[in-house]
Design a protein around this motif. Structure first.
Motif, short mmCIF file in Angstrom:
data_model
loop_
_atom_site.label_atom_id
_atom_site.label_comp_id
_atom_site.label_asym_id
_atom_site.label_seq_id
_atom_site.Cartn_x
_atom_site.Cartn_y
_atom_site.Cartn_z
N LYS A 34 4.27 14.41 -3.90
CA LYS A 34 4.75 15.28 -4.98
C LYS A 34 3.66 15.42 -6.03
N LEU A 35 3.64 16.58 -6.67
CA LEU A 35 2.68 16.89 -7.72
C LEU A 35 3.43 17.14 -9.01
N THR A 36 2.88 16.68 -10.13
CA THR A 36 3.45 16.98 -11.43
C THR A 36 2.32 17.16 -12.43
N TYR A 37 2.53 18.05 -13.38
CA TYR A 37 1.55 18.28 -14.43
C TYR A 37 1.77 17.28 -15.56
N LEU A 38 0.69 16.87 -16.20
CA LEU A 38 0.77 15.90 -17.28
C LEU A 38 1.08 16.61 -18.60
N PRO A 39 1.85 15.96 -19.48
CA PRO A 39 2.17 16.58 -20.78
C PRO A 39 0.92 16.62 -21.66
N GLU A 40 0.91 17.54 -22.62
CA GLU A 40 -0.24 17.66 -23.52
C GLU A 40 -0.38 16.43 -24.41
N HIS A 41 0.75 15.91 -24.88
CA HIS A 41 0.76 14.69 -25.70
C HIS A 41 1.86 13.80 -25.14
N GLY A 42 1.51 12.66 -24.61
CA GLY A 42 2.55 11.77 -24.11
C GLY A 42 2.07 10.87 -23.00
N GLU A 43 3.02 10.25 -22.33
CA GLU A 43 2.75 9.33 -21.25
C GLU A 43 3.54 9.74 -20.01
N THR A 44 2.96 9.49 -18.87
CA THR A 44 3.65 9.65 -17.60
C THR A 44 3.55 8.32 -16.88
N LYS A 45 4.69 7.72 -16.56
CA LYS A 45 4.71 6.41 -15.92
C LYS A 45 5.29 6.54 -14.51
N VAL A 46 4.61 5.91 -13.57
CA VAL A 46 5.10 5.84 -12.19
C VAL A 46 5.74 4.47 -12.04
N ILE A 47 7.04 4.44 -11.81
CA ILE A 47 7.80 3.20 -11.69
C ILE A 47 7.98 2.88 -10.21
N THR A 48 7.59 1.66 -9.82
CA THR A 48 7.73 1.25 -8.43
C THR A 48 8.71 0.09 -8.32
N HIS A 49 9.27 -0.06 -7.13
CA HIS A 49 10.18 -1.17 -6.84
C HIS A 49 9.97 -1.55 -5.38
N GLN A 50 9.63 -2.80 -5.14
CA GLN A 50 9.38 -3.32 -3.80
C GLN A 50 8.36 -2.47 -3.04
N GLY A 51 7.29 -2.08 -3.72
CA GLY A 51 6.22 -1.35 -3.08
C GLY A 51 6.48 0.12 -2.82
N ARG A 52 7.57 0.64 -3.39
CA ARG A 52 7.89 2.06 -3.22
C ARG A 52 8.04 2.73 -4.58
N VAL A 53 7.75 4.01 -4.64
CA VAL A 53 7.92 4.76 -5.89
C VAL A 53 9.41 4.96 -6.12
N LYS A 54 9.87 4.49 -7.27
CA LYS A 54 11.30 4.59 -7.61
C LYS A 54 11.56 5.84 -8.45
N ARG A 55 10.71 6.05 -9.49
CA ARG A 55 10.89 7.22 -10.36
C ARG A 55 9.60 7.47 -11.14
N ILE A 56 9.54 8.63 -11.75
CA ILE A 56 8.44 8.99 -12.64
C ILE A 56 9.06 9.35 -13.98
N LYS A 57 8.59 8.67 -15.03
CA LYS A 57 9.15 8.88 -16.38
C LYS A 57 8.14 9.63 -17.24
N PHE A 58 8.67 10.54 -18.04
CA PHE A 58 7.85 11.30 -18.98
C PHE A 58 8.26 10.94 -20.40
#
Length: 64
Positions: A34-58
């Protein structure tokens, strides 16, 4: 939803890049990309659980 599926064939991802395009990240996990664009001001966090991507938080903000 902000995430866009990226089609791929034979183990290769195909992402079209244009000059001047906004910054983006590609996240790959278990045969899905999956592809996502980064915000102009902020953070993008990739959350993993047991070696798998669980969610992406903005977390976005704007300077005062």
């Amino acid at each position: 939803m902000r995430l866009k599926d990226i089609p791929f064939e034979k183990g290769k991802l195909n992402v079209d890049i244009e000059k001047g395009e906004k910054p983006f990240v590609v996240v790959y996990c278990q045969g899905e990309a999956k592809l996502t664009y980064l915000p102009e001001h902020g953070e993008t966090k990739v959350i993993t659980h047991q070696g798998r991507v669980k969610r992406i938080k903005f977390d976005e903000g704007e300077e005062f």
